[in-house]
Design an enzyme around this catalytic site. Structure first.
Site, PDB file in Angstrom:
ATOM      1  CB  CYS A  68      -0.984  -0.015   1.170  1.00 44.72           C
ATOM      2  SG  CYS A  68      -0.277   0.184   2.805  1.00 44.72           S
ATOM      3  CG  ASN A  79       4.323  -1.593   5.261  1.00 44.41           C
ATOM      4  OD1 ASN A  79       5.420  -1.894   5.706  1.00 44.41           O
ATOM      5  ND2 ASN A  79       3.371  -2.485   5.134  1.00 44.41           N
ATOM      6  CB  CYS A 103      -3.766   1.504   6.856  1.00 36.86           C
ATOM      7  SG  CYS A 103      -3.697   3.000   7.817  1.00 36.86           S
ATOM      8  NE  ARG A 104      -4.563   1.257   1.496  1.00 41.23           N
ATOM      9  CZ  ARG A 104      -4.420   1.855   0.332  1.00 41.23           C
ATOM     10  NH1 ARG A 104      -5.342   1.702  -0.604  1.00 41.23           N
ATOM     11  NH2 ARG A 104      -3.376   2.614   0.074  1.00 41.23           N
ATOM     12  CB  SER A 105       0.341  -3.404   2.820  1.00 42.29           C
ATOM     13  OG  SER A 105       1.091  -2.435   3.498  1.00 42.29           O
ATOM     14  CG  ASP A 121      -5.281   5.070   2.795  1.00 41.64           C
ATOM     15  OD1 ASP A 121      -5.348   4.708   3.994  1.00 41.64           O
ATOM     16  OD2 ASP A 121      -4.297   5.648   2.321  1.00 41.64           O
TER      17      ASP A 121
END
Length: 169
Positions: A16, A19, A21-23, A133
């Protein structure tokens, strides 16, 4: 029946922007699915960001909280930036959104063989092309991201397993 992998480990990298939140959440969810299927020794799973905003930091506390609600511990992860070595180390590099996919392709070294995919291509019945995001939103955004990741993780794993089975002949 799940196809058997060759003895080598398959590397999956989730990417993401920052690095945190999402990933990292994708790394935890995917690794949970791998372990649930008894394939933990066959995979290397990691995450990183296309930008160096949060290098060395732990995942956002909201990501950690959502992960913990579902029995996943991602607190040990630390943010890092995508590196050219990742294209040799990982078989699949999975982008959380279209902007990340473009940044990954721009960073791709000549001749790199890692497969670049968008995570949302594995989420059934989704009309979105991007994992949203949640950084600037509230806890409900992190829950939504977790739900999308949970829905797509098994299908991504199935695609990886199918590709490995095809390579094995």
């Amino acid at each position: 029946m799940t196809p058997q992998l060759a003895p080598t480990r398959t590397g999956i990298l989730f990417v993401c922007l920052g690095n945190i939140c999402r990933s990292p959440l994708a790394e935890g969810v995917f690794l949970g699915e791998v372990v649930r299927r008894g394939l933990g020794d066959r995979f290397v799973v990691d995450s990183c960001g296309t930008a160096a905003y949060h290098v060395g930091e732990a995942p956002d506390p909201r990501s950690c909280q959502v992960a913990a609600q579902y029995g996943l511990d991602i607190t040990h992860q630390r943010a890092r930036q995508l590196a050219s070595a990742d294209f040799a180390r990982f078989d699949w590099i999975v982008a959380m959104d279209r902007a990340n996919a473009r940044a990954i392709e721009q960073a791709r070294p000549s001749g790199a063989r890692a497969r670049v995919a968008r995570f949302m291509d594995f989420v059934p019945d989704s009309t979105s092309q991007d994992v949203p995001d949640p950084y600037y939103g509230g806890p409900e955004g992190f829950e939504r991201v977790y739900d999308l990741l949970r829905r797509g993780a098994g299908r991504l794993l199935d695609a990886v397993l199918a590709e490995r089975a095809q390579e094995a002949g």
